[in-house]
Design an enzyme around this catalytic site. Structure first.
Site, PDB file in Angstrom:
ATOM      1  N   GLU A 122      -6.316 -10.765 -23.232  1.00 11.22           N
ATOM      2  CA  GLU A 122      -7.151  -9.650 -22.632  1.00 11.22           C
ATOM      3  C   GLU A 122      -6.829  -8.321 -22.955  1.00 11.22           C
ATOM      4  O   GLU A 122      -6.808  -7.761 -21.908  1.00 11.22           O
ATOM      5  CB  GLU A 122      -7.432  -9.868 -21.079  1.00 11.22           C
ATOM      6  CG  GLU A 122      -8.840 -11.071 -21.498  1.00 11.22           C
ATOM      7  CD  GLU A 122      -9.940 -11.176 -21.779  1.00 11.22           C
ATOM      8  OE1 GLU A 122      -9.679 -10.233 -22.750  1.00 11.22           O
ATOM      9  OE2 GLU A 122     -10.342 -11.740 -21.821  1.00 11.22           O
ATOM     10  N   HIS A 135      -7.883  -9.967 -13.935  1.00 14.71           N
ATOM     11  CA  HIS A 135      -9.348 -10.407 -14.277  1.00 14.71           C
ATOM     12  C   HIS A 135      -8.636 -11.904 -13.976  1.00 14.71           C
ATOM     13  O   HIS A 135      -7.689 -12.743 -13.894  1.00 14.71           O
ATOM     14  CB  HIS A 135      -9.029 -10.366 -16.007  1.00 14.71           C
ATOM     15  CG  HIS A 135      -9.930 -11.348 -16.499  1.00 14.71           C
ATOM     16  ND1 HIS A 135     -11.552 -11.169 -15.793  1.00 14.71           N
ATOM     17  CD2 HIS A 135      -9.592 -12.184 -17.217  1.00 14.71           C
ATOM     18  CE1 HIS A 135     -12.010 -11.942 -16.385  1.00 14.71           C
ATOM     19  NE2 HIS A 135     -11.352 -12.434 -17.303  1.00 14.71           N
ATOM     20  N   HIS A 195     -11.947 -15.190 -12.457  1.00 15.69           N
ATOM     21  CA  HIS A 195     -13.456 -16.180 -12.542  1.00 15.69           C
ATOM     22  C   HIS A 195     -13.989 -16.366 -11.489  1.00 15.69           C
ATOM     23  O   HIS A 195     -13.956 -18.023 -11.074  1.00 15.69           O
ATOM     24  CB  HIS A 195     -13.001 -17.304 -13.883  1.00 15.69           C
ATOM     25  CG  HIS A 195     -12.556 -16.897 -14.759  1.00 15.69           C
ATOM     26  ND1 HIS A 195     -11.824 -17.723 -15.993  1.00 15.69           N
ATOM     27  CD2 HIS A 195     -11.824 -15.693 -15.689  1.00 15.69           C
ATOM     28  CE1 HIS A 195     -11.347 -17.351 -16.908  1.00 15.69           C
ATOM     29  NE2 HIS A 195     -11.783 -15.731 -17.037  1.00 15.69           N
ATOM     30  N   GLU A 219     -18.596  -5.213   5.242  1.00 13.90           N
ATOM     31  CA  GLU A 219     -17.676  -4.787   4.423  1.00 13.90           C
ATOM     32  C   GLU A 219     -18.157  -4.347   3.542  1.00 13.90           C
ATOM     33  O   GLU A 219     -17.077  -3.010   2.229  1.00 13.90           O
ATOM     34  CB  GLU A 219     -16.463  -6.368   4.856  1.00 13.90           C
ATOM     35  CG  GLU A 219     -14.752  -5.513   4.070  1.00 13.90           C
ATOM     36  CD  GLU A 219     -14.692  -6.626   4.296  1.00 13.90           C
ATOM     37  OE1 GLU A 219     -14.932  -7.989   3.944  1.00 13.90           O
ATOM     38  OE2 GLU A 219     -13.523  -6.736   3.677  1.00 13.90           O
ATOM     39  N   HIS A 269     -18.970 -15.145 -17.537  1.00 14.03           N
ATOM     40  CA  HIS A 269     -17.448 -14.901 -17.527  1.00 14.03           C
ATOM     41  C   HIS A 269     -16.639 -14.736 -16.296  1.00 14.03           C
ATOM     42  O   HIS A 269     -15.988 -15.553 -15.665  1.00 14.03           O
ATOM     43  CB  HIS A 269     -16.537 -14.248 -18.702  1.00 14.03           C
ATOM     44  CG  HIS A 269     -15.132 -14.341 -18.901  1.00 14.03           C
ATOM     45  ND1 HIS A 269     -14.528 -14.100 -20.401  1.00 14.03           N
ATOM     46  CD2 HIS A 269     -14.114 -14.282 -18.102  1.00 14.03           C
ATOM     47  CE1 HIS A 269     -13.925 -14.283 -20.445  1.00 14.03           C
ATOM     48  NE2 HIS A 269     -12.973 -14.201 -18.993  1.00 14.03           N
TER      49      HIS A 269
END
Ligand code: 13P
Ligand code: ZN
Length: 273
Positions: free
Chosen positions: A115, A138, A140, A168, A209
């Protein structure tokens, strides 16, 4: 001083381990990049030599001569803390923006995360609106991914839902969250779509994803993702408790939160009252 002993390597080790412990990084899931300046690196003698170069596959000239400490492709977040010089790499973007130069790490032949183009494109997009931009993360997170199956993939709907799960949320991401369509990971196309959203958002949902988050530090970026995932977790728990919502945080209360914490909620996502 050896770069291995730097605060940057230490902090990425801590964050990758925490992210793994939250259950956001099964196997090799997830990747991180941290932008570093020459100034940040001036004390390290072992990052001068170019150990390897590789093609970036797109024009990153806007990041020419900048450095990024990144995770390797196929590497397990669980292990980074145990073997940082194998699982992490310090990459300098070449002067023409076409190549990455390995300056430290990936000692057993590792390569940058698949990525990396998405990370670099997001750095470019965020640097255009925030000079303090340094981190792309990134991962999951389970409840965010689950939400992408049960909810319409609509930014207004998601932002409102997440804002209303806890006081929040609006304070931490007043601009809301961006969403792209499902796309193939590791491609330039998903990077371009993500970076486009990053012009307006610091969080971009990758349906089915995971999530992309950005910020000025590893702690801030981690905290941003943590807050989004916490809101999604509360939604899951509401489902587990029968799913019936008897009372909610109103739009008026969201506006008041914005005033109290001196943040500007995305007005497109609030209703007039
Ligand atoms: P990498 O192992 O290449 O970093 O990929 C993990 C991932 O999460 C892909 O989206
Ligand atoms: Zn992923």
């Amino acid at each position: 001083m050896k770069f291995y002993d730097s605060q940057y390597v230490k902090k990425i080790c801590e964050i990758t381990r925490a992210s793994y412990q939250h259950g956001w990084d099964e196997r090799n899931g997830g990747n991180i990049s941290l932008r570093l300046n020459e100034e940040d690196l001036k004390d390290y003698s072992d990052i001068i030599e170019v150990k390897k170069t590789f093609n970036l596959g797109f024009d990153a000239s806007q990041l020419a001569e900048k450095y990024f400490l990144i995770t390797g492709t196929g590497r397990y977040f669980r292990n980074v803390i145990l073997q940082p010089s194998l699982d992490l790499g310090l990459i300098r973007i070449s002067a023409d923006g076409k190549k990455g130069e390995l300056r430290w790490g990936f000692e057993d032949g590792g390569k940058p995360t698949s990525e990396f183009p998405s990370h670099l494109m997001s750095h470019i997009a965020r640097l255009a609106v925030d000079s303090k931009q340094r981190v792309v993360m990134h991962c999951h997170p389970t409840n965010v991914i689950a939400l992408s199956f049960t909810q319409d993939l609509n930014e207004r709907h998601w932002s409102r839902l997440l804002w209303k799960m806890q006081a929040e949320s609006l304070v931490v991401f007043p601009e809301g969250v961006g969403i792209i369509p499902y796309m193939t990971p590791g491609t330039n196309e998903i990077g371009i779509a993500t970076a486009k959203k990053m012009q307006d958002f610091r969080v971009v949902i990758w349906p089915h994803h995971g999530i992309f988050g950005v910020g000025s530090s590893l702690d801030e970026t981690f905290g941003l993702i943590e807050t989004v995932e916490k809101a999604a977790l509360i939604y899951s728990q509401i489902g587990a408790q029968g799913g019936q919502i008897k009372q909610e945080i109103t739009d008026e209360q969201l506006r008041k939160l914005g005033e109290a914490f001196d943040v500007q909620p995305n007005s497109k996502f609030l209703t007039n009252y």
